[in-house]
Design an enzyme around this catalytic site. Structure first.
Site, PDB file in Angstrom:
ATOM      1  N   PRO A   9       0.789  -1.230   0.000  1.00 32.10           N
ATOM      2  CA  PRO A   9       0.000   0.000   0.000  1.00 32.10           C
ATOM      3  C   PRO A   9       0.824   1.284   0.000  1.00 32.10           C
ATOM      4  O   PRO A   9       1.864   1.363   0.654  1.00 32.10           O
ATOM      5  CB  PRO A   9      -0.821  -0.100   1.294  1.00 32.10           C
ATOM      6  CG  PRO A   9      -0.139  -1.119   2.122  1.00 32.10           C
ATOM      7  CD  PRO A   9       0.508  -2.071   1.166  1.00 32.10           C
ATOM      8  N   ARG A  17       4.320  11.002  -2.130  1.00 34.52           N
ATOM      9  CA  ARG A  17       4.299  10.741  -0.686  1.00 34.52           C
ATOM     10  C   ARG A  17       5.669  11.011  -0.067  1.00 34.52           C
ATOM     11  O   ARG A  17       6.686  10.507  -0.548  1.00 34.52           O
ATOM     12  CB  ARG A  17       3.814   9.314  -0.427  1.00 34.52           C
ATOM     13  CG  ARG A  17       4.862   8.250  -0.328  1.00 34.52           C
ATOM     14  CD  ARG A  17       4.319   6.864  -0.091  1.00 34.52           C
ATOM     15  NE  ARG A  17       4.203   6.539   1.308  1.00 34.52           N
ATOM     16  CZ  ARG A  17       4.442   5.314   1.808  1.00 34.52           C
ATOM     17  NH1 ARG A  17       4.810   4.327   1.016  1.00 34.52           N
ATOM     18  NH2 ARG A  17       4.301   5.095   3.084  1.00 34.52           N
ATOM     19  N   TYR A  22      11.034   8.988   0.873  1.00 36.76           N
ATOM     20  CA  TYR A  22      10.980   7.996  -0.209  1.00 36.76           C
ATOM     21  C   TYR A  22      11.533   8.484  -1.551  1.00 36.76           C
ATOM     22  O   TYR A  22      11.598   7.708  -2.505  1.00 36.76           O
ATOM     23  CB  TYR A  22       9.528   7.513  -0.390  1.00 36.76           C
ATOM     24  CG  TYR A  22       8.985   6.848   0.858  1.00 36.76           C
ATOM     25  CD1 TYR A  22       9.518   5.636   1.311  1.00 36.76           C
ATOM     26  CD2 TYR A  22       7.967   7.432   1.611  1.00 36.76           C
ATOM     27  CE1 TYR A  22       9.047   5.037   2.467  1.00 36.76           C
ATOM     28  CE2 TYR A  22       7.485   6.836   2.766  1.00 36.76           C
ATOM     29  CZ  TYR A  22       8.027   5.638   3.186  1.00 36.76           C
ATOM     30  OH  TYR A  22       7.566   5.039   4.334  1.00 36.76           O
ATOM     31  N   HIS A  99      12.851  -2.678   1.564  1.00 36.59           N
ATOM     32  CA  HIS A  99      12.275  -1.390   1.972  1.00 36.59           C
ATOM     33  C   HIS A  99      13.121  -0.275   1.402  1.00 36.59           C
ATOM     34  O   HIS A  99      14.353  -0.335   1.478  1.00 36.59           O
ATOM     35  CB  HIS A  99      12.211  -1.262   3.497  1.00 36.59           C
ATOM     36  CG  HIS A  99      11.396  -2.339   4.122  1.00 36.59           C
ATOM     37  ND1 HIS A  99      10.022  -2.324   4.070  1.00 36.59           N
ATOM     38  CD2 HIS A  99      11.751  -3.490   4.737  1.00 36.59           C
ATOM     39  CE1 HIS A  99       9.571  -3.422   4.651  1.00 36.59           C
ATOM     40  NE2 HIS A  99      10.596  -4.152   5.058  1.00 36.59           N
TER      41      HIS A  99
HETATM   42  C1  DQA Z   1       8.429   0.992   3.492  1.00 32.37           C
HETATM   43  C2  DQA Z   1       8.569   1.218   5.008  1.00 32.37           C
HETATM   44  C3  DQA Z   1       7.262   0.975   5.720  1.00 32.37           C
HETATM   45  O1  DQA Z   1       7.424   1.162   7.122  1.00 32.37           O
HETATM   46  C4  DQA Z   1       6.198   1.923   5.209  1.00 32.37           C
HETATM   47  O2  DQA Z   1       4.957   1.651   5.826  1.00 32.37           O
HETATM   48  C5  DQA Z   1       6.095   1.951   3.736  1.00 32.37           C
HETATM   49  C6  DQA Z   1       7.297   1.830   2.908  1.00 32.37           C
HETATM   50  C7  DQA Z   1       9.714   1.352   2.721  1.00 32.37           C
HETATM   51  O3  DQA Z   1       9.800   0.967   1.561  1.00 32.37           O
HETATM   52  O4  DQA Z   1      10.600   2.019   3.253  1.00 32.37           O
HETATM   53  O5  DQA Z   1       5.012   2.172   3.189  1.00 32.37           O
HETATM   54  O6  DQA Z   1       8.165  -0.376   3.273  1.00 32.37           O
END
Ligand code: DQA
Length: 141
Positions: A9, A17, A22, A99
């Protein structure tokens, strides 16, 4: 070799976002990056994104007997989903957790990963590069 790349999600909101966390690149940029990586490695990659936990569970189940490896960034479901953990354990396909951010340096609620025990490796804090490392790992394995 066939690799399934699953994004959970809000990853469709990349570029919009929290760009301080990110980055400014979009989800489309991520898909293009994964497709180029697959081409360079000589593998087939299917890239899937969903905001729905049950759809991700179904996608993992459908990979059984079809895919040779899974790369998964379960996003927020990382920290909540026993259902995704159970799905990964059910199909027993070699899986790597990715991540974009380094979750170890973030909030307490991000310190638990339910999926990790079903994954052979975890790459975090490397941005898009983490997906490349995960795919390279699956190819070399
Ligand atoms: C994430 C880290 C998660 O804690 C967060 O909820 C995300 C993205 C990352 O790619 O750093 O949506 O998975």
């Amino acid at each position: 070799m066939k690799i399934l790349v699953i994004n959970g999600p809000n990853l469709n909101m990349l570029g919009i976002r929290e760009p301080n966390i990110y980055g400014k690149e979009t989800y489309g940029d991520l898909v293009a990056f994964i497709e180029k990586t697959a081409k360079d490695l000589g593998v087939e990659a299917e890239v899937y994104q969903s905001n729905y936990e049950g759809d991700i569970v179904t996608k993992i189940q459908e990979a059984y007997g079809e895919k040779d490896g899974i790369v998964i960034n379960p996003a927020a479901y990382t920290h909540t989903s026993v259902a995704i953990l159970d799905a990964l354990k059910s199909v027993a396909i070699p899986t790597v957790e990715v991540h974009l951010s380094d979750v170890t340096k973030r909030e307490d609620f991000r310190q638990i990963s339910f999926v990790r025990s079903a994954c052979e490796k975890t790459y975090m804090g490397l941005g898009f590069e983490g997906y490349k490392k995960a795919m390279e790992y699956l190819v070399k394995r």
